[in-house]
Design an enzyme around this catalytic site. Structure first.
Site, short mmCIF file in Angstrom:
data_model
loop_
_atom_site.label_atom_id
_atom_site.label_comp_id
_atom_site.label_asym_id
_atom_site.label_seq_id
_atom_site.Cartn_x
_atom_site.Cartn_y
_atom_site.Cartn_z
N ARG A 50 35.32 56.52 42.04
CA ARG A 50 36.66 57.11 42.09
C ARG A 50 36.55 58.58 41.74
NH1 ARG A 50 40.67 58.16 38.38
NH2 ARG A 50 42.81 58.02 39.12
N SER A 122 46.21 48.36 44.28
CA SER A 122 46.87 48.53 42.97
C SER A 122 48.32 48.06 43.06
CB SER A 122 46.87 50.00 42.55
OG SER A 122 45.55 50.46 42.40
N LYS A 152 44.05 58.80 33.76
CA LYS A 152 44.86 59.04 34.97
C LYS A 152 46.16 59.70 34.55
CE LYS A 152 46.38 56.76 39.16
NZ LYS A 152 47.64 56.13 39.50
N1 TZP Z 1 44.84 53.27 37.39
C1 TZP Z 1 45.69 52.85 36.48
S1 TZP Z 1 45.17 53.23 34.91
C2 TZP Z 1 43.76 53.98 35.49
C3 TZP Z 1 43.74 53.91 36.87
C4 TZP Z 1 42.69 54.44 37.73
C5 TZP Z 1 42.76 54.61 34.59
C6 TZP Z 1 41.99 53.62 33.77
O1 TZP Z 1 41.10 54.30 32.92
P1 TZP Z 1 40.87 53.86 31.40
O2 TZP Z 1 40.04 54.96 30.80
O3 TZP Z 1 40.10 52.57 31.44
O4 TZP Z 1 42.23 53.74 30.75
#
Ligand code: TZP
Length: 217
Positions: A50, A122, A152
């Protein structure tokens, strides 16, 4: 057929167990390939490349070269290699699949482009799941963010454990939870009917990848 579908679901559930997501922007120390290899050695069951957000690679060729390095590492450890969002890149390097969000490309179109591949979507609320339940060729849902996330900036509001469980009950496909999942809270997440957990920072920011992956298992 029925049996074929059952075996796909079983393999998908196994694949979702400890699902690592990262791009170069998430790496604090070392390199993405070195972190990924440690995570693969420790037993992650899926990797999603990603490359997104502040500090990410912007040139297609840089992104493709990094993707290829990650893909060959994943092949070595026989772990599925997925690409986030970038249809062109996923097709070009023949990734094992693609993960898309609700605001990315039209999901029907993505399904059409990857008829034999893994397609993850998602979902954040009940409506999105009800709509997606009509689409047979989606492999799994990523549901969250469960908790607040640093990884994010444009993430939706955290849904919490109770809503996560409600949404899992609504879903007709395997589910991986996402967002703020750590070794501290993973037992609460796994107390739901979720099939696995996906993490960025739990792995990229830990002192000990081996220990962290074991705890997430
Ligand atoms: N989509 C929803 S939360 C997220 C994504 C890509 C980030 C998740 O990262 P982390 O560090 O595990 O909270």
């Amino acid at each position: 057929g029925h049996l074929e579908r059952l075996s796909i679901v079983k393999n998908t559930k196994e694949m979702l167990s400890v699902y690592f997501i990262a791009g170069t922007q998430d790496i604090i120390e070392g390199t993405l390939p070195s972190i990924l290899e440690e995570a693969l050695k420790a037993g992650i069951t899926c990797f999603q490349y990603r490359e997104k957000g502040q500090g990410s690679l912007t040139e297609f060729h840089d992104k493709m070269n990094m993707a290829k390095i990650c893909q060959s590492l994943c092949r070595e450890y026989e772990v599925p290699f997925l690409i986030n969002d970038d249809v062109e890149l996923a097709l070009k390097i023949d990734a094992d699949g693609i993960h898309v969000g609700q605001d990315n490309q039209d999901i029907q179109e993505v399904i059409g482009l990857f008829p034999t591949k893994i397609v993850g979507l998602s979902c954040h609320d009940q409506h999105e799941i009800i709509v997606a339940n009509q689409l047979e060729k989606i492999t799994y849902y990523g549901i969250g963010p469960v908790y607040g996330t640093q990884s994010k900036p444009d993430a939706e509001k955290p849904i919490g454990i109770k809503t996560l469980q409600h949404l899992i009950k609504e879903a007709n496909k395997p589910v991986v939870a996402i967002g703020g999942i750590s070794t501290e809270n993973v037992s609460d997440v796994l107390a739901t009917d979720v099939d696995g957990v996906s993490v960025i920072s739990a792995i990229t920011r830990t002192e000990n990848i081996r220990e962290t992956v074991k705890s997430l298992q």
